[in-house]
Every structure is written in structure tokens, then in C-alpha cells.
Design an enzyme around this catalytic site. Structure first.
Site, PDB file in Angstrom:
ATOM      1  N   ARG A 176      22.872   7.499  -0.648  1.00 30.06           N
ATOM      2  CA  ARG A 176      24.095   7.522  -1.320  1.00 30.06           C
ATOM      3  C   ARG A 176      25.498   6.837  -0.737  1.00 30.06           C
ATOM      4  O   ARG A 176      26.383   6.546  -1.006  1.00 30.06           O
ATOM      5  CB  ARG A 176      24.487   9.037  -1.596  1.00 30.06           C
ATOM      6  CG  ARG A 176      23.657   9.656  -2.711  1.00 30.06           C
ATOM      7  CD  ARG A 176      23.794  11.163  -2.783  1.00 30.06           C
ATOM      8  NE  ARG A 176      23.717  11.805  -1.445  1.00 30.06           N
ATOM      9  CZ  ARG A 176      24.012  13.000  -1.275  1.00 30.06           C
ATOM     10  NH1 ARG A 176      24.312  13.836  -2.153  1.00 30.06           N
ATOM     11  NH2 ARG A 176      23.937  13.570  -0.067  1.00 30.06           N
TER      12      ARG A 176
ATOM     13  N   LYS B 218       6.211  -3.782  -2.397  1.00 27.78           N
ATOM     14  CA  LYS B 218       6.634  -5.047  -1.602  1.00 27.78           C
ATOM     15  C   LYS B 218       8.004  -4.591  -0.671  1.00 27.78           C
ATOM     16  O   LYS B 218       8.824  -5.176  -1.023  1.00 27.78           O
ATOM     17  CB  LYS B 218       6.586  -6.224  -2.110  1.00 27.78           C
ATOM     18  CG  LYS B 218       6.312  -7.464  -1.301  1.00 27.78           C
ATOM     19  CD  LYS B 218       5.780  -8.649  -1.891  1.00 27.78           C
ATOM     20  CE  LYS B 218       5.793  -9.708  -1.164  1.00 27.78           C
ATOM     21  NZ  LYS B 218       4.803  -9.861  -0.115  1.00 27.78           N
TER      22      LYS B 218
ATOM     23  N   GLU C 245      -6.931  -4.904   2.508  1.00 29.35           N
ATOM     24  CA  GLU C 245      -6.376  -6.215   2.324  1.00 29.35           C
ATOM     25  C   GLU C 245      -6.120  -6.863   3.735  1.00 29.35           C
ATOM     26  O   GLU C 245      -6.407  -6.295   4.714  1.00 29.35           O
ATOM     27  CB  GLU C 245      -5.132  -6.339   1.390  1.00 29.35           C
ATOM     28  CG  GLU C 245      -4.111  -5.622   2.221  1.00 29.35           C
ATOM     29  CD  GLU C 245      -2.722  -5.505   1.328  1.00 29.35           C
ATOM     30  OE1 GLU C 245      -2.477  -6.068   0.301  1.00 29.35           O
ATOM     31  OE2 GLU C 245      -1.760  -4.553   1.378  1.00 29.35           O
TER      32      GLU C 245
ATOM     33  N   ARG D 108       7.265  -7.605 -10.591  1.00 27.62           N
ATOM     34  CA  ARG D 108       6.827  -6.782  -9.092  1.00 27.62           C
ATOM     35  C   ARG D 108       8.042  -6.195  -8.433  1.00 27.62           C
ATOM     36  O   ARG D 108       8.163  -5.111  -8.032  1.00 27.62           O
ATOM     37  CB  ARG D 108       5.806  -7.551  -8.263  1.00 27.62           C
ATOM     38  CG  ARG D 108       5.335  -6.635  -7.118  1.00 27.62           C
ATOM     39  CD  ARG D 108       4.180  -7.568  -6.332  1.00 27.62           C
ATOM     40  NE  ARG D 108       4.586  -8.614  -5.916  1.00 27.62           N
ATOM     41  CZ  ARG D 108       3.902  -9.548  -5.146  1.00 27.62           C
ATOM     42  NH1 ARG D 108       2.342  -9.342  -5.435  1.00 27.62           N
ATOM     43  NH2 ARG D 108       4.400 -10.560  -4.480  1.00 27.62           N
TER      44      ARG D 108
HETATM   45  N1  PXG Z   1      -0.944  -8.377   0.687  1.00 27.41           N
HETATM   46  C1  PXG Z   1       0.020  -8.428   1.471  1.00 27.41           C
HETATM   47  C2  PXG Z   1       0.091  -7.471   2.366  1.00 27.41           C
HETATM   48  C3  PXG Z   1       1.171  -9.262   1.262  1.00 27.41           C
HETATM   49  O1  PXG Z   1       2.168  -9.177   2.287  1.00 27.41           O
HETATM   50  C4  PXG Z   1      -0.218 -10.540  -0.539  1.00 27.41           C
HETATM   51  C5  PXG Z   1      -1.094  -9.392  -0.258  1.00 27.41           C
HETATM   52  C6  PXG Z   1      -0.524 -11.485  -1.470  1.00 27.41           C
HETATM   53  O2  PXG Z   1       0.277 -11.452  -2.545  1.00 27.41           O
HETATM   54  P1  PXG Z   1       0.700 -12.779  -3.304  1.00 27.41           P
HETATM   55  O3  PXG Z   1       1.581 -12.006  -4.614  1.00 27.41           O
HETATM   56  O4  PXG Z   1       1.756 -13.739  -2.382  1.00 27.41           O
HETATM   57  O5  PXG Z   1      -0.222 -13.250  -3.821  1.00 27.41           O
HETATM   58  C7  PXG Z   1       0.897 -10.511   0.485  1.00 27.41           C
HETATM   59  C8  PXG Z   1       1.895 -11.518   0.286  1.00 27.41           C
HETATM   60  C9  PXG Z   1       3.102 -14.823   5.331  1.00 27.41           C
HETATM   61  C10 PXG Z   1       3.461 -13.771   4.352  1.00 27.41           C
HETATM   62  O6  PXG Z   1       4.201 -15.302   6.065  1.00 27.41           O
HETATM   63  C11 PXG Z   1       2.575 -13.625   3.393  1.00 27.41           C
HETATM   64  C12 PXG Z   1       3.020 -12.712   2.429  1.00 27.41           C
HETATM   65  C13 PXG Z   1       4.225 -12.220   2.372  1.00 27.41           C
HETATM   66  C14 PXG Z   1       5.260 -12.249   3.326  1.00 27.41           C
HETATM   67  C15 PXG Z   1       4.740 -13.368   4.266  1.00 27.41           C
HETATM   68  O7  PXG Z   1       1.886 -14.966   5.645  1.00 27.41           O
HETATM   69  N2  PXG Z   1       2.072 -12.163   1.471  1.00 27.41           N
END
Ligand code: PXG
Length: 297
Positions: free
Chosen positions: A103, A150, A183, A50
């Protein structure tokens, strides 16, 4: 604590990057949140894939080959002596000038890695479930930087989370431009109705969560639960038998109250309970070994 920045390790108080870094000036960069359980890094390859895809999407050249980034992650966890950890890996565009032109970030991307401990929710929330609201903030459209990247631009998510906090809830749902559920601020979302499981598709505008994929695999292969990806409005959540969220931080956790409506019986339901158990068993028994790799050399 030892923090990795561009090939060197620093104590927490000395771990600093430039105020000219475009990650700081513009949120110009990407990140991954990764867990280690029991001395093994959970789904490391998925996170690294990812990361590569996010980098490619924002025209960012990773400062190291993926194999080297993997080594740096393992080394950072090892140096901090952690067996259970939350790993934050950040790649920014690097040091540029005060303009938007990428750049100008001539020295290339900045990579830092923090390995720390976290427990996002106290154990009682896994039994009782979370309270969730719908945010007034909309999910970014697919015609913008897709939520699938991300990126370091988490302001919408942070503000949505603040709305949840202000309402006495723990998480916030983001609807997309068409009013469908996408989400939560930091988690993917599923609901259960009559034994079937539903979750928004990628086209709803979601981060394709590593935990989401694991849960879908566990549902289909281990538990015999059917998972259907389709668009739905938030009203379907209100009448669901169970709703649960998935994320690296939260793992699998029930949502039992949404916008003041009680979901199902108002406690973590039987299917969510089974999934929590299977997820934990799987997480504790799989992953890339942190310490054995050194011994093998
Ligand atoms: N959606 C979003 C917008 C996320 O940020 C997920 C889904 C779940 O993805 P993963 O790959 O982790 O199953 C995320 C990720 C927090 C925190 O402190 C949570 C995420 C990222 C950064 C901080 O709650 N979740």
C-alpha cells in the site's frame, strides 16, 4: 537506444528507476520477454494476456490499459528502428518505502520497456544441440508463488543457470518437489519417444511458455505429431530419442547431452529439426506489424 519508462523515452544511460522501487528492493513485479521478427511482434496478444494474468496473480494494478501497453511496445520498437528485436517489458510495484507493505507504493506501478537485439545461442548450437544438466535447485512448489507467474524473482533460475555454466553446460533442468521434470531455467522442455512428444503439464510447475504453446500447435496442426502432457522423471529424458527446449530467447533447440548421458544420436534429431524449421517459418510470417500500423493511420 531509447528506453520507455512510464510514458517517457530515455537514452540508455539515463534510463533509471528509483532505488525505493519495490521491483529493486524485493523483486516485486513481473516481466515479459517478447521477440519481433521481420518487423512484426511475435504472439504479442499471448504475452499481453500472460502479463495481465501475472499482474492479477500478484495483486498488481497495471499502470495502463493493455491496449496502451501494446501501443508503447510498438512505439519503443519503432523508435529504435528495429525489425528483429528482443523486447523486455517490466512492471514493478513502483516506489514505496523500505517496508513490505504494497500500500506504500502510492504512485502505482512502474512500467519500462527495452527493445534490443539478441541472439541467445550461436547458430551452430541449433545444429549440434545443447548440453544440459539437472540443477540441485528445485522448482518452486505450486503452493508458493506459482512458476506460472512470470515474476521478477528469478534467483533460483539464475543460480540453476550458474550450475549449468560451472558444469560446462548451457541449460539446467529444474525438478519439482516430487522429483518430476518441470522446465529449464529459461525454457520449457519436451522429449520425443517413438514418434510421440511428451512435455510436463502445468501442474508440474512450469511457466506456460508462449513458445511452448506455439510448438504444441505446430505439432498438432502442421506436423501431425502427437503431444502428450504428463509428468515424468529425468530418467525418461536419458532414454528419449530426442529432447528439445523452447523459449522466446532460444526458440526451439535440441538438448543432446543431459547429465553426461548422450541423448539419441547425440545431434539435433529429425523431429526437432522439422520443428525448428516450421517454427522459424511461422515466426517470420506472423505477428503484429510494427511499422505498417503507423502508415495505416
Ligand atoms: N520457463 C521459464 C522459467 C522462462 O523464464 C520460458 C519457460 C519460456 O517461455 P516463453 O514464453 O518465452 O516461450 C521462460 C522464458 C534468457 C531468458 O535470457 C529466458 C526467458 C526469460 C528471460 C530471460 O534466457 N525465458
Amino acid at each position: 537506444m531509447k528506453i520507455y519508462i512510464d510514458g517517457k523515452y530515455f537514452d540508455k544511460d539515463d534510463a533509471k528507476i528509483s532505488v525505493y522501487d519495490h521491483g529493486v528492493l524485493y523483486g516485486d513485479g513481473i516481466f515479459e520477454g517478447i521477440r519481433a521478427y521481420n518487423g512484426r511482434i511475435f504472439r504479442l496478444d499471448d504475452h499481453l494476456q500472460r502479463l495481465e494474468e501475472s499482474a492479477n496473480a500478484i495483486l498488481l494494478k497495471l499502470p495502463l490499459p493493455i491496449k496502451e501497453i501494446e501501443k508503447a511496445i510498438l512505439e519503443t520498437v519503432r523508435l529504435n528502428g528495429l525489425r528483429d528485436a528482443y523486447i523486455r517489458l517490466v512492471v514493478t510495484r513502483g516506489v514505496g518505502d523500505l517496508g513490505l507493505d504494497m500500500r506504500k507504493c502510492k504512485d502505482g506501478a512502474t512500467l519500462f520497456i527495452i527493445a534490443d537485439r539478441i541472439e541467445l545461442y550461436p547458430e551452430e548450437f541449433y545444429v549440434k544441440g545443447l548440453t544440459v544438466i539437472t540443477s540441485t535447485i528445485r522448482q518452486k512448489g505450486l503452493d508458493q508463488v506459482t512458476p506460472g507467474v512470470k515474476s521478477l524473482n528469478y534467483l533460483a533460475n539464475i543460480l540453476a543457470r550458474a550450475e549449468a555454466t560451472a558444469a560446462g553446460a548451457q541449460e539446467a533442468i529444474l525438478l519439482n518437489a516430487t522429483g518430476h521434470v518441470s522446465e529449464c531455467s529459461g525454457d520449457n522442455l519436451f522429449y520425443v519417444k517413438k514418434g510421440k512428444i511428451f512435455t510436463p503439464p502445468t501442474s508440474a510447475g512450469i511457466l506456460v511458455g508462449v513458445t511452448r504453446n506455439v510448438v504444441m500447435e505446430l505439432c498438432e496442426s502442421k506436423l501431425g505429431f502427437k503431444v502428450l502432457e504428463r509428468n515424468f522423471p529425468r530418467y525418461e529424458l536419458y532414454s528419449a530419442d530426442e529432447v528439445f527446449l523452447t523459449g522466446t530467447g532460444a526458440e526451439v533447440i535440441a538438448a543432446v547431452k543431459i547429465d553426461g548421458r548422450v541423448i539419441g544420436k547425440g545431434v539435433c534429431g529429425p523431429m526437432t529439426k522439422q520443428l525448428i524449421k516450421h517454427f522459424r517459418d511461422y515466426a517470420n510470417a506472423s505477428g503484429t506489424p510494427v511499422y505498417e500500423a503507423v502508415k495505416a493511420k
